[in-house]
Every structure is written in structure tokens, then in C-alpha cells.
Design a protein around this motif. Structure first.
Motif, short mmCIF file in Angstrom:
data_model
loop_
_atom_site.label_atom_id
_atom_site.label_comp_id
_atom_site.label_asym_id
_atom_site.label_seq_id
_atom_site.Cartn_x
_atom_site.Cartn_y
_atom_site.Cartn_z
N ILE A 91 44.03 69.36 44.18
CA ILE A 91 45.18 68.98 43.36
C ILE A 91 46.13 70.16 43.26
O ILE A 91 45.73 71.25 42.84
CB ILE A 91 44.72 68.53 41.96
N SER A 92 47.38 69.95 43.64
CA SER A 92 48.37 71.03 43.62
C SER A 92 48.90 71.23 42.21
O SER A 92 48.61 70.45 41.30
CB SER A 92 49.52 70.70 44.57
N GLN A 125 49.70 59.14 45.38
CA GLN A 125 49.34 59.33 43.98
C GLN A 125 49.38 60.80 43.58
O GLN A 125 49.09 61.70 44.38
CB GLN A 125 47.94 58.77 43.70
N SER A 126 49.74 61.02 42.35
CA SER A 126 49.68 62.35 41.74
C SER A 126 49.23 62.19 40.29
O SER A 126 49.33 61.10 39.71
CB SER A 126 51.03 63.08 41.82
N ILE A 149 49.84 72.43 36.81
CA ILE A 149 48.45 72.01 36.74
C ILE A 149 47.61 73.03 37.50
O ILE A 149 47.90 73.38 38.64
CB ILE A 149 48.27 70.61 37.35
N TYR A 150 46.56 73.51 36.82
CA TYR A 150 45.64 74.46 37.43
C TYR A 150 44.28 73.79 37.63
O TYR A 150 43.62 73.42 36.66
CB TYR A 150 45.49 75.70 36.56
N ASP A 192 33.78 76.34 37.01
CA ASP A 192 33.34 76.03 38.37
C ASP A 192 33.23 74.52 38.55
O ASP A 192 32.14 73.98 38.68
CB ASP A 192 32.01 76.73 38.65
N ASN A 193 34.39 73.85 38.49
CA ASN A 193 34.40 72.40 38.63
C ASN A 193 35.77 71.99 39.18
O ASN A 193 36.80 72.25 38.55
CB ASN A 193 34.14 71.73 37.28
N THR A 194 35.79 71.36 40.33
CA THR A 194 37.06 71.02 40.98
C THR A 194 37.79 69.88 40.30
O THR A 194 38.99 69.68 40.54
CB THR A 194 36.82 70.64 42.46
#
Length: 280
Positions: free
Chosen positions: A159-160, A188-189, A232-233, A89-91
Motif C-alpha cells: 500500500i503506497s 482500488q485504494s 498512509i504508512y 511487523d505487520n503489512t
């Protein structure tokens, strides 16, 4: 002196290294992004007691007589198999599914690499910076720091799966995070790289790796169409790839091998003792 003494001693030293490696794996079973090590061994020199030849009646003796001198550690290799992904539970926590590595900058200003995506937000004079739990800045595709400017909500970062970063402004709209360098602005990515030989990376501790001649240079995924990009998840964390059951079995095998080598030393000692007592 009997060769068996030194051969068995080399086996004990090798198995001690093997056990050290297994113990390190078990100690990091819950370390995010940790990749297990495996100890590999090689035989030492062989002494030739008899070369291929013929006997006294001219018959061929094609097989030589050689005796080995023991073993030693050849390498301790990192195994970069995929670890399990755990929902958190952390974005700001990110997990990689693929062969990629995140880029971070250490305290010496060098670019290092990690699979540990337990990132945090650190306040700076220019905004909130994405960093590791140790405070090392996370880098984008151009090796620049990722800073969320003032006025954007930190807890709404998105973040995709290809690493693109979106932030939410005061108006509630999400916009790409941009950075301006020398008058040039770009979106940026998250920087993700791959290596031709990841097993050749140098381990620095703290879940960080450094490129070496053996690993080759880092290859940026976003600019190389020939690479299969990692996904990336967001809100996930890649756990260690250590399998406890396998390590416990390997520990038993190493312990038994150590015991057998010690028995060989004991047997050699008893044989030498009997030879010393022949004239008594």
C-alpha cells in the motif's frame, strides 16, 4: 437556603465529570488511534443583587452586584492531534499522518470512521477481505469492500502513501488491485476522508466515529484537490495522543477542586448551624 451550598455542589458534580473524563483517557493510553477527551465548563445563571445606579447624593455606581450560581459541564471535546507512529511487523497495519480517517462498515451496514489502522485479513467466499480487528470491512474510495481475489498472495500486499493497493500474483509481479461494479472496473485504494469539524463526530465505541450535523459530511481526500491529503504508512500504527504526565496533573487539579468545593459545603453547613444556635 445559602447559595453557596448549591454552587459548591454543582462544582463537585462538574469535577466528578472531569475526573471521569481523565480516567477514560488514562484507561485508553495504549489504545491505537484513540483521541483524548477534555471536559469544558460554563458558569450558571447570575442573580443581580444591585443594578448600576446612583447613590443618595447622585454619584454614579456603574458596577452591578451579581452573584453566580455555580458551574456545569458545557462539553466534552475530542482532541484530534496526531499520535505517535509505532513500527509494527505487520503489512496490513496502517497509520495515518494527517487529518484523515479510514472508512469501515459496521454490522448495521453504516459507514463509520476510525483512526485505528490495526487491520487484518479475513477469508471470504470471494477471497481475502481487509477488515478491522472486530471484523468490520475496510472500504475503498468508493465505499466498496477491499477483497484480494484467489490466486494473489495475501502476505505480499503493498500500500503506497496515497492509499493505492498492489497485490502479487502467482508470476511474482505486482499489479493494482481492481474491482468491477456494474461493468465498470477501477483501481482500488484505501478510502480516507476528512471532516470540517472532526470534534463534532459522534463516538460509537470500539474506536469508531459517526458523522453528525456538527461534523459535516465526509469529504473524500482522493476526489477533492483542495484538501491536504493524509499520508498512509504501511507497517506502522498510530498510538493514542494521551500524555500521561498531563493527565496526572489534570487529575490532581480536579481532585483539589473537588476538595475545595466540599470544604465550601462544610463551611456553609457550619454557618447555618451557628445561625440556628443564635437563640440558645
Amino acid at each position: 437556603m445559602m447559595r453557596s451550598l448549591w454552587s459548591a455542589a454543582s462544582g463537585m458534580i462538574a469535577q466528578q465529570t472531569n475526573l471521569d473524563t481523565i480516567a477514560n483517557n488514562l484507561s485508553n493510553v495504549n489504545t491505537a488511534g484513540y483521541k483524548k477527551d477534555t471536559a469544558e465548563f460554563k458558569s450558571l445563571l447570575y442573580q443581580t443583587l444591585q443594578s448600576p445606579s446612583t447613590n443618595n447624593v447622585g454619584e454614579n455606581k456603574p458596577v452591578p452586584a451579581q452573584v453566580g450560581l455555580g458551574t456545569r459541564t458545557a462539553a466534552i471535546t475530542k482532541v484530534f492531534t496526531q499520535g505517535n507512529l509505532q513500527d509494527v511487523d505487520n503489512t496490513t497495519y496502517l497509520a495515518l499522518d494527517g487529518k484523515g480517517f479510514f472508512k469501515v462498515r459496521n454490522k448495521d451496514g453504516e459507514v463509520c470512521y476510525t483512526r485505528d489502522g490495526s487491520f487484518d485479513i479475513s477469508p471470504t467466499p470471494n477471497g481475502n477481505m481487509l477488515c478491522t480487528s472486530q471484523g468490520a470491512p475496510v472500504l475503498d474510495q468508493n465505499n466498496n469492500t477491499i477483497i484480494i481475489p484467489p490466486g494473489y498472495k495475501v502476505d505480499s500486499i503493498s500500500i503506497s502513501d496515497d492509499g493505492k493497493i498492489l497485490v502479487e500474483g502467482a508470476d511474482g509481479k505486482q499489479v493494482p488491485l481492481t474491482k468491477t461494479i456494474n461493468g465498470t472496473t477501477y483501481e482500488q485504494s484505501i478510502g480516507v476522508v476528512q471532516f470540517n469539524n472532526p470534534a463534532g463526530l459522534n463516538s460509537l465505541g470500539g474506536n469508531l466515529y459517526q458523522a453528525s450535523v456538527a461534523s459535516g459530511d465526509a469529504i473524500e481526500e482522493s476526489t477533492n484537490p483542495n484538501l491536504k491529503r493524509s499520508k498512509i504508512y504501511q507497517g506502522y500504527l498510530e498510538m493514542s495522543n494521551v500524555q500521561v504526565a498531563d493527565e496526572m496533573v489534570n487529575m490532581i487539579v480536579a481532585q483539589r477542586a473537588y476538595e475545595m468545593n466540599s470544604k465550601a459545603i462544610q463551611a456553609s453547613d457550619e454557618m447555618l448551624g451557628q445561625a440556628n444556635n443564635l437563640r440558645r
